[in-house]
Design an enzyme around this catalytic site. Structure first.
Site, PDB file in Angstrom:
ATOM      1  N   GLU A   1      28.098  47.529 -34.635  1.00  0.00           N
ATOM      2  CA  GLU A   1      27.303  48.510 -33.903  1.00  0.00           C
ATOM      3  C   GLU A   1      25.908  48.665 -34.516  1.00  0.00           C
ATOM      4  OE1 GLU A   1      29.687  52.061 -33.470  1.00  0.00           O
ATOM      5  OE2 GLU A   1      31.246  50.948 -32.406  1.00  0.00           O
TER       6      GLU A   1
ATOM      7  N   CYS B   1      19.203  51.599 -36.959  1.00  0.00           N
ATOM      8  CA  CYS B   1      20.222  51.602 -38.011  1.00  0.00           C
ATOM      9  C   CYS B   1      21.056  50.333 -37.840  1.00  0.00           C
ATOM     10  CB  CYS B   1      21.066  52.865 -37.850  1.00  0.00           C
ATOM     11  SG  CYS B   1      22.373  53.003 -39.069  1.00  0.00           S
TER      12      CYS B   1
ATOM     13  N   CYS C   1      33.945  47.111 -43.651  1.00  0.00           N
ATOM     14  CA  CYS C   1      33.452  47.367 -45.006  1.00  0.00           C
ATOM     15  C   CYS C   1      34.606  47.193 -45.977  1.00  0.00           C
ATOM     16  CB  CYS C   1      32.897  48.794 -45.105  1.00  0.00           C
ATOM     17  SG  CYS C   1      32.024  49.098 -46.661  1.00  0.00           S
TER      18      CYS C   1
ATOM     19  N   CYS D   1      35.275  54.355 -49.006  1.00  0.00           N
ATOM     20  CA  CYS D   1      34.809  55.736 -49.144  1.00  0.00           C
ATOM     21  C   CYS D   1      35.664  56.594 -48.202  1.00  0.00           C
ATOM     22  CB  CYS D   1      33.324  55.834 -48.810  1.00  0.00           C
ATOM     23  SG  CYS D   1      32.332  54.761 -49.887  1.00  0.00           S
TER      24      CYS D   1
ATOM     25  N   CYS E   1      34.359  58.071 -44.641  1.00  0.00           N
ATOM     26  CA  CYS E   1      33.607  57.184 -43.740  1.00  0.00           C
ATOM     27  C   CYS E   1      34.564  56.440 -42.822  1.00  0.00           C
ATOM     28  CB  CYS E   1      32.803  56.182 -44.567  1.00  0.00           C
ATOM     29  SG  CYS E   1      31.919  54.989 -43.530  1.00  0.00           S
TER      30      CYS E   1
ATOM     31  N   GLU F   1      28.536  47.429 -46.584  1.00  0.00           N
ATOM     32  CA  GLU F   1      27.786  47.695 -47.817  1.00  0.00           C
ATOM     33  C   GLU F   1      26.773  46.557 -47.969  1.00  0.00           C
ATOM     34  OE1 GLU F   1      27.058  49.878 -50.297  1.00  0.00           O
ATOM     35  OE2 GLU F   1      25.832  48.198 -50.926  1.00  0.00           O
TER      36      GLU F   1
ATOM     37  N   SER G   1      23.989  56.396 -51.946  1.00  0.00           N
ATOM     38  CA  SER G   1      25.006  57.338 -51.479  1.00  0.00           C
ATOM     39  C   SER G   1      25.666  57.979 -52.685  1.00  0.00           C
ATOM     40  CB  SER G   1      26.044  56.590 -50.639  1.00  0.00           C
ATOM     41  OG  SER G   1      25.429  56.129 -49.461  1.00  0.00           O
ATOM     42  N   LEU G   2      25.206  59.162 -53.040  1.00  0.00           N
ATOM     43  CA  LEU G   2      25.682  59.799 -54.277  1.00  0.00           C
ATOM     44  C   LEU G   2      26.948  60.626 -54.019  1.00  0.00           C
ATOM     45  CD1 LEU G   2      24.845  60.049 -57.246  1.00  0.00           C
ATOM     46  CD2 LEU G   2      23.659  62.156 -56.648  1.00  0.00           C
ATOM     47  N   HIS G   3      26.826  61.645 -53.222  1.00  0.00           N
ATOM     48  CA  HIS G   3      27.952  62.428 -52.689  1.00  0.00           C
ATOM     49  C   HIS G   3      28.762  63.252 -53.689  1.00  0.00           C
ATOM     50  CE1 HIS G   3      26.917  60.308 -49.120  1.00  0.00           C
ATOM     51  NE2 HIS G   3      27.586  59.195 -49.386  1.00  0.00           N
TER      52      HIS G   3
ATOM     53  N   CYS H   1      26.098  59.025 -38.456  1.00  0.00           N
ATOM     54  CA  CYS H   1      26.454  58.394 -39.742  1.00  0.00           C
ATOM     55  C   CYS H   1      27.956  58.425 -39.956  1.00  0.00           C
ATOM     56  CB  CYS H   1      25.871  59.179 -40.911  1.00  0.00           C
ATOM     57  SG  CYS H   1      24.132  59.263 -40.912  1.00  0.00           S
TER      58      CYS H   1
HETATM   59  N1  SAH Z   1      27.423  51.290 -47.379  1.00  0.00           N
HETATM   60  C1  SAH Z   1      26.136  51.897 -47.420  1.00  0.00           C
HETATM   61  C2  SAH Z   1      25.613  52.272 -46.017  1.00  0.00           C
HETATM   62  C3  SAH Z   1      26.539  53.263 -45.376  1.00  0.00           C
HETATM   63  S1  SAH Z   1      26.123  54.379 -44.101  1.00  0.00           S
HETATM   64  C4  SAH Z   1      26.185  53.130 -48.291  1.00  0.00           C
HETATM   65  O1  SAH Z   1      27.274  53.514 -48.706  1.00  0.00           O
HETATM   66  O2  SAH Z   1      25.146  53.699 -48.600  1.00  0.00           O
HETATM   67  C5  SAH Z   1      24.884  55.443 -44.522  1.00  0.00           C
HETATM   68  C6  SAH Z   1      25.296  56.833 -45.039  1.00  0.00           C
HETATM   69  O3  SAH Z   1      26.224  57.558 -44.212  1.00  0.00           O
HETATM   70  C7  SAH Z   1      25.923  56.726 -46.399  1.00  0.00           C
HETATM   71  O4  SAH Z   1      25.310  57.628 -47.251  1.00  0.00           O
HETATM   72  C8  SAH Z   1      27.340  57.128 -46.120  1.00  0.00           C
HETATM   73  O5  SAH Z   1      27.968  57.596 -47.286  1.00  0.00           O
HETATM   74  C9  SAH Z   1      27.166  58.189 -45.061  1.00  0.00           C
HETATM   75  N2  SAH Z   1      28.405  58.501 -44.328  1.00  0.00           N
HETATM   76  C10 SAH Z   1      29.508  57.740 -44.208  1.00  0.00           C
HETATM   77  N3  SAH Z   1      30.451  58.389 -43.484  1.00  0.00           N
HETATM   78  C11 SAH Z   1      29.918  59.573 -43.132  1.00  0.00           C
HETATM   79  C12 SAH Z   1      30.385  60.668 -42.345  1.00  0.00           C
HETATM   80  N4  SAH Z   1      31.591  60.656 -41.769  1.00  0.00           N
HETATM   81  N5  SAH Z   1      29.559  61.715 -42.165  1.00  0.00           N
HETATM   82  C13 SAH Z   1      28.321  61.720 -42.710  1.00  0.00           C
HETATM   83  N6  SAH Z   1      27.831  60.722 -43.437  1.00  0.00           N
HETATM   84  C14 SAH Z   1      28.615  59.654 -43.657  1.00  0.00           C
END
Ligand code: SAH
Length: 370
Positions: free
Chosen positions: A101, A114, A121, A125, A128, A171, A224-226, A344
């Site tokens: 997508e 995007c 992937c 995570c 996601c 990723e 992507s820290l989180h 996202c």
């Molecule tokens: N693999 C890469 C790109 C991923 S998508 C990465 O991890 O950075 C881009 C962002 O969306 C990332 O920060 C990811 O953690 C976030 N993301 C993933 N699932 C999500 C969700 N359900 N709600 C909000 N953000 C999400």
């Protein structure tokens, strides 16, 4: 007379698989001058011409060679959806029958695409939905730049892609060479000519690849820290077990050295009761003291079977204010395209899972393997 089978035709070379350097080497291999690469790039990416016979500054024999041996092919758009807020989502089919997508987000004065980097992937995570799909394979360079090509074609003159974020499925740093070649084309003056500030790669923190990226490709970096502790990040972003926070931040500091005043964007998904306490916000300030940072808070986008909830608006606002007051520029990502599952973490495509990820997820452990 005995039946003589036809010689097997070698697959035609897809010229969207090469960045300028790759194309120059390709032409030199044909006994041509390297500048043919810039001529071809202009035809493809700036003039939108894919018929070799129309490329009038190439010699006739070269044109017929290309017609016979080469092709220009992007993944095919099989579904197009437009959300009520103007976000477009395209589902693209690859030649192997998987689907990825791509999402276009129009805003005042700019349009962000995007882009996906992998089919599914390999990481897991927990918040996601792409992770739930499992993993099939890396996308080729032509399948990555082809998303920009196909999207701009569909949009025509109605909108222009001014920014690209590698934030779709996958990723990107686990598909290093193809992603770098595609980003080179995005920034190449003879192709899309986007400035390095308008091309962003987002990573979950593949530390060795972050150092390599810093050496070879100057694009904007988002991480992507989180979570602010290894304990919680191990759970949410399991690659943290391999590359823990301090190693991740060291790689970020190295990247920030590329230019004065350069900042790294840290993405932080807001999960109710999981990572959104004010202590977490103070922890973030402390953690990011040594890195020139911006923070992008992402309201969690739910998907079927997800066990998380998004933090309240009130909490997101408090979190943001606390960070801003501590001197870190903090924004909240607007949730766009929600009504067509284009936000996202909602991109899922159609992945013939080779990793048995979805199976493993059912079997409790969410250990990743890279
Ligand atoms: N693999 C890469 C790109 C991923 S998508 C990465 O991890 O950075 C881009 C962002 O969306 C990332 O920060 C990811 O953690 C976030 N993301 C993933 N699932 C999500 C969700 N359900 N709600 C909000 N953000 C999400």
């Amino acid at each position: 007379m005995n039946f003589v089978p036809e010689p097997v035709k070698v697959n035609k070379t897809n010229l969207l698989d090469f960045d300028r350097k790759g194309l120059a080497a390709f032409f030199v291999g044909l006994g041509e001058k390297p500048f043919r690469a810039t001529q071809l790039l202009k035809w493809l990416y700036q003039e939108g011409i894919t018929d070799f016979s129309l490329m009038t500054n190439l010699s006739k024999p070269l044109r017929s060679y290309l017609t016979e041996h080469c092709r220009i092919e992007t993944p095919e758009i099989v579904v197009e959806q437009v959300a009520s807020d103007g976000v477009h989502k395209w589902v693209l089919q690859t030649h192997c029958g998987n689907r990825v997508e791509t999402v276009f987000i129009p805003e005042e004065g700019r349009g962000t695409l995007c882009v996906s980097s992998q089919i599914g992937c390999a990481l897991a995570c927990t918040f996601c939905s792409t992770a739930q799909q499992g993993f099939n394979r890396n996308l080729s360079t032509s399948e990555i730049i082809g998303q920009v090509y196909a999207a701009q074609n569909r949009l025509g003159s109605s909108a222009k892609i001014t920014n690209v974020v590698m934030m779709g499925m996958g990723e990107p740093l686990l598909n290093f060479d193809n992603v770098v070649a595609a980003m080179n084309l995005m920034m190449d003056d003879f192709a899309y000519g986007l400035s390095k500030r308008r091309v962003t790669i987002s990573t979950s923190g593949v530390v060795p690849a972050m150092y390599r990226l810093t050496e070879v490709c100057d694009v904007s970096l988002a991480v992507s820290l989180h979570a602010v502790t290894d304990e919680l990040r191990n759970e949410l972003v399991p690659i943290n077990k391999k590359y823990p926070l301090q190693e991740l931040l060291a790689a970020c500091r190295e990247n920030a050295k590329l230019a004065p005043r350069r900042t790294i964007t840290f993405e932080y998904v807001m999960l109710d009761g999981v990572n959104d306490s004010l202590d977490d916000a103070y922890g973030l300030v402390e953690l990011l003291k040594t890195v020139p940072s911006k923070i992008n808070l992402i309201p969690f986008n739910p998907f079927p079977n997800s066990s998380y909830r998004c933090s309240s608006n009130n909490r997101i606002h408090q979190f943001k204010t606390l960070l801003n007051d501590a001197g870190i520029v903090t924004t909240v990502r607007k949730t766009r395209g929600e009504d067509i599952d284009a936000a996202c973490g909602q991109l899922v495509g159609q992945v013939k899972d080779k990793s048995r990820r979805h199976l493993k997820l059912h079997l409790a452990g969410t250990e990743h393997e890279t």
